[in-house]
Design an enzyme around this catalytic site. Structure first.
Site, PDB file in Angstrom:
ATOM      1  N   ASP A  11       0.882  -1.166   0.000  1.00  0.00           N
ATOM      2  CA  ASP A  11       0.000   0.000   0.000  1.00  0.00           C
ATOM      3  C   ASP A  11       0.921   1.218   0.000  1.00  0.00           C
ATOM      4  OD1 ASP A  11      -1.593   2.153   0.663  1.00  0.00           O
ATOM      5  OD2 ASP A  11      -2.561   1.182   2.380  1.00  0.00           O
ATOM      6  N   HIS A  18      -8.377   5.136   2.448  1.00  0.00           N
ATOM      7  CA  HIS A  18      -7.763   3.814   2.267  1.00  0.00           C
ATOM      8  C   HIS A  18      -8.636   2.941   1.361  1.00  0.00           C
ATOM      9  CE1 HIS A  18      -4.669   4.365   5.406  1.00  0.00           C
ATOM     10  NE2 HIS A  18      -5.600   5.036   6.057  1.00  0.00           N
ATOM     11  N   ASN A 101      16.291  -7.675  -0.178  1.00  0.00           N
ATOM     12  CA  ASN A 101      15.054  -8.462  -0.145  1.00  0.00           C
ATOM     13  C   ASN A 101      13.964  -7.608   0.494  1.00  0.00           C
ATOM     14  OD1 ASN A 101      13.046 -10.479   0.728  1.00  0.00           O
ATOM     15  ND2 ASN A 101      14.613 -11.950   0.117  1.00  0.00           N
ATOM     16  N   TYR A 224       0.938   0.279  14.812  1.00  0.00           N
ATOM     17  CA  TYR A 224      -0.136   0.002  13.864  1.00  0.00           C
ATOM     18  C   TYR A 224       0.081   0.750  12.545  1.00  0.00           C
ATOM     19  CZ  TYR A 224      -4.638  -0.179  11.635  1.00  0.00           C
ATOM     20  OH  TYR A 224      -5.643  -0.365  10.713  1.00  0.00           O
ATOM     21  N   LYS A 227      -3.637  -3.184   8.176  1.00  0.00           N
ATOM     22  CA  LYS A 227      -3.536  -4.644   8.244  1.00  0.00           C
ATOM     23  C   LYS A 227      -2.577  -5.165   7.177  1.00  0.00           C
ATOM     24  CE  LYS A 227      -5.930  -6.525  11.572  1.00  0.00           C
ATOM     25  NZ  LYS A 227      -5.269  -7.222  12.655  1.00  0.00           N
ATOM     26  N   ASP A 228      -2.327  -6.491   7.235  1.00  0.00           N
ATOM     27  CA  ASP A 228      -1.329  -7.092   6.351  1.00  0.00           C
ATOM     28  C   ASP A 228      -1.797  -7.171   4.906  1.00  0.00           C
ATOM     29  OD1 ASP A 228      -0.210  -7.626   8.899  1.00  0.00           O
ATOM     30  OD2 ASP A 228      -1.434  -9.437   9.000  1.00  0.00           O
ATOM     31  N   ARG A 261     -10.086   0.194  10.657  1.00  0.00           N
ATOM     32  CA  ARG A 261      -8.956   0.435  11.569  1.00  0.00           C
ATOM     33  C   ARG A 261      -8.274  -0.865  12.006  1.00  0.00           C
ATOM     34  NH1 ARG A 261      -9.149   5.814  12.807  1.00  0.00           N
ATOM     35  NH2 ARG A 261     -11.030   6.790  12.020  1.00  0.00           N
ATOM     36  N   TYR A 343      -2.508  -4.325  18.922  1.00  0.00           N
ATOM     37  CA  TYR A 343      -1.774  -3.991  17.691  1.00  0.00           C
ATOM     38  C   TYR A 343      -2.478  -2.908  16.885  1.00  0.00           C
ATOM     39  CZ  TYR A 343       0.596  -8.230  19.018  1.00  0.00           C
ATOM     40  OH  TYR A 343       1.292  -9.177  19.730  1.00  0.00           O
TER      41      TYR A 343
HETATM   42  C1  F6R Z   1      -7.611  -0.545   7.841  1.00  0.00           C
HETATM   43  C2  F6R Z   1      -7.462   0.742   7.180  1.00  0.00           C
HETATM   44  C3  F6R Z   1      -8.436   1.825   7.469  1.00  0.00           C
HETATM   45  C4  F6R Z   1      -7.808   2.885   8.386  1.00  0.00           C
HETATM   46  C5  F6R Z   1      -8.812   4.001   8.748  1.00  0.00           C
HETATM   47  C6  F6R Z   1      -8.123   5.132   9.532  1.00  0.00           C
HETATM   48  O1  F6R Z   1      -6.606  -1.451   7.441  1.00  0.00           O
HETATM   49  O2  F6R Z   1      -6.544   0.961   6.422  1.00  0.00           O
HETATM   50  O3  F6R Z   1      -9.636   1.331   7.995  1.00  0.00           O
HETATM   51  O4  F6R Z   1      -7.334   2.277   9.552  1.00  0.00           O
HETATM   52  O5  F6R Z   1      -9.364   4.558   7.590  1.00  0.00           O
HETATM   53  O6  F6R Z   1      -7.076   5.608   8.777  1.00  0.00           O
HETATM   54  P1  F6R Z   1      -6.191   6.896   9.158  1.00  0.00           P
HETATM   55  O7  F6R Z   1      -5.600   6.598  10.492  1.00  0.00           O
HETATM   56  O8  F6R Z   1      -5.189   6.966   8.051  1.00  0.00           O
HETATM   57  O9  F6R Z   1      -7.131   8.060   9.179  1.00  0.00           O
HETATM   58 MG    MG Z   2      -3.934   2.325   3.267  1.00  0.00          MG
HETATM   59 MG    MG Z   3      -4.845  -2.166   2.250  1.00  0.00          MG
END
Ligand code: F6R
Ligand code: MG
Ligand code: MG
Length: 358
Positions: A11, A18, A101, A224, A227-228, A261, A343
């Site tokens: 990402d 996101h 790597n 944090y 996610k993966d 989140r 986490y």
């Molecule tokens: C979960 C993800 C989203 C963000 C959320 C808050 O993997 O990427 O749900 O955790 O949108 O994002 P920020 O902290 O960037 O505002």
């Molecule tokens: Mg993202």
């Molecule tokens: Mg993603």
């Protein structure tokens, strides 16, 4: 001929938020991979905000040149994401300098090398808003459950079962367990996908059948960072499960951890590439699948496998489950249990509260 399939993803910035990956990042990746002499063929796509590079070459797994190429795509994408002011530009690039790597640097990696068969169908699964262990459930169904995979009963080449390699993400140790002989032991571990992750599956003759990305971003970063959003490569047919047996587990939208989140359980919805955009509550967690034949180190006939009405019912059910579980708001079991919230960004909130306890 020995061929390697490398799926490397990161990402490097979402737009908006996101939810998805801007076309500029995809076009830029295609441009760089097309110019490269390191790989023989490639396919670029995205799942949610993750940029996905599927590369075919003859250089083996963990090859420095291939990893460097992927890293250069992500670095270049990060530059665009910063310039265009996408959200979370460079999110998964945890290190500055490439050191041979990409493992441990933030991007997710799944790679396998195999002797090309006369026909070699390959399925690449890519997920957004979930964790590495999200493939445990379908991998068990595909390679160990005769109610999913008819070939385990009917095909003499599969009748002896498969070998699972499981990683303990806490200790970094792996264990190999045979199916069907040790399925209860296997399930004892992989039923906890937050800790135990199926890393690879082999035939009993030790041919690679499936491999996953096992990177735990929060552990790598020590904080944090989303996610993966893992990937998985599965080989199919002629001694491996049929394409349709590999896809079958996704007709059930099982629950995974991630979503908003990285802190919520939700249904894993199989979608077409067109719908690989996270919307509702930053999700629901989703999965796409690109299927193709590998021949002479080329990707032949890539297909969008979940772009099919046969998965409509799974999508409808996933939406019903999403609706139901969302009504719990901030309550468990929609929100993840406390040890998994460690986490996320939750500990910072808890710290503020701690002084108020008398
Ligand atoms: C979960 C993800 C989203 C963000 C959320 C808050 O993997 O990427 O749900 O955790 O949108 O994002 P920020 O902290 O960037 O505002
Ligand atoms: Mg993202
Ligand atoms: Mg993603």
């Amino acid at each position: 001929m020995k061929t390697t399939v490398s799926v490397i993803k990161a990402d490097v910035g979402g737009c908006p938020g996101h939810s998805t990956c801007n076309q500029k990042l995809i076009d830029n990746a295609k441009k760089i991979l097309k110019k490269s002499k390191v790989i023989n063929d490639f396919y670029v796509t995205h799942c949610g905000d993750d940029l996905e590079l599927i590369m075919v070459h003859g250089k083996g797994v963990n090859n420095k040149e291939v990893h460097k190429l992927a890293w250069s795509v992500f670095e270049s994408g990060t530059k665009i994401a910063k310039k265009e002011e996408y959200h979370g530009a460079g999110q998964d690039l945890l290190k500055n300098a490439f050191s041979g790597n990409v493992r441990g640097m933030g991007p997710g990696v799944a790679e396998m090398e195999f002797e090309e068969r006369k026909s070699d169908p390959v399925l690449v699964f890519m997920a957004d808003k979930t964790e590495a262990g999200a493939w445990n459930f379908p991998l068990y169904k595909i390679f160990a459950d005769p109610f999913n995979t008819a070939g385990l009963v009917i095909d003499p080449h599969m009748h002896e079962g498969f070998l699972f390699e499981v990683l303990d993400a806490r200790t970094g140790k792996t264990v190999q367990l045979n199916s069907p002989e040790e399925i209860y032991d296997l399930l004892a571990l992989i039923g906890s996908p937050g800790r135990y992750i199926i890393k690879a599956v082999y035939s009993k003759k030790k041919d690679i059948a499936a491999v996953t990305s096992t990177q735990k971003l929060s552990q790598m970063a020590g904080r944090y960072v989303g996610k993966d959003d893992p990937v998985m490569i599965c080989r199919a047919q002629s001694g491996f499960p049929a394409v349709g047996e590999v896809l079958e587990p996704f007709a059930f939208p099982y629950l995974v951890s991630g979503w908003m989140r990285g802190s919520h359980n939700g249904p894993f919805i199989p979608v077409s590439q067109r719908d690989a955009r996270c919307t509702r509550f930053d999700g629901p967690p989703r999965v796409i699948c690109i299927g193709f034949q590998v021949a002479n180190r080329k990707i032949i006939g890539p297909q969008d496998m979940f772009d099919d009405p046969a998965f409509d019912l799974a999508r409808q059910k996933a939406n019903e489950i999403a609706d139901y579980i969302r009504r719990h708001g901030p309550f468990q079991p929609h929100r993840l249990p406390d040890e998994e919230m460690e986490y996320t960004t939750m500990p910072a909130v808890m710290k503020k509260l701690s002084g108020k306890f008398k």
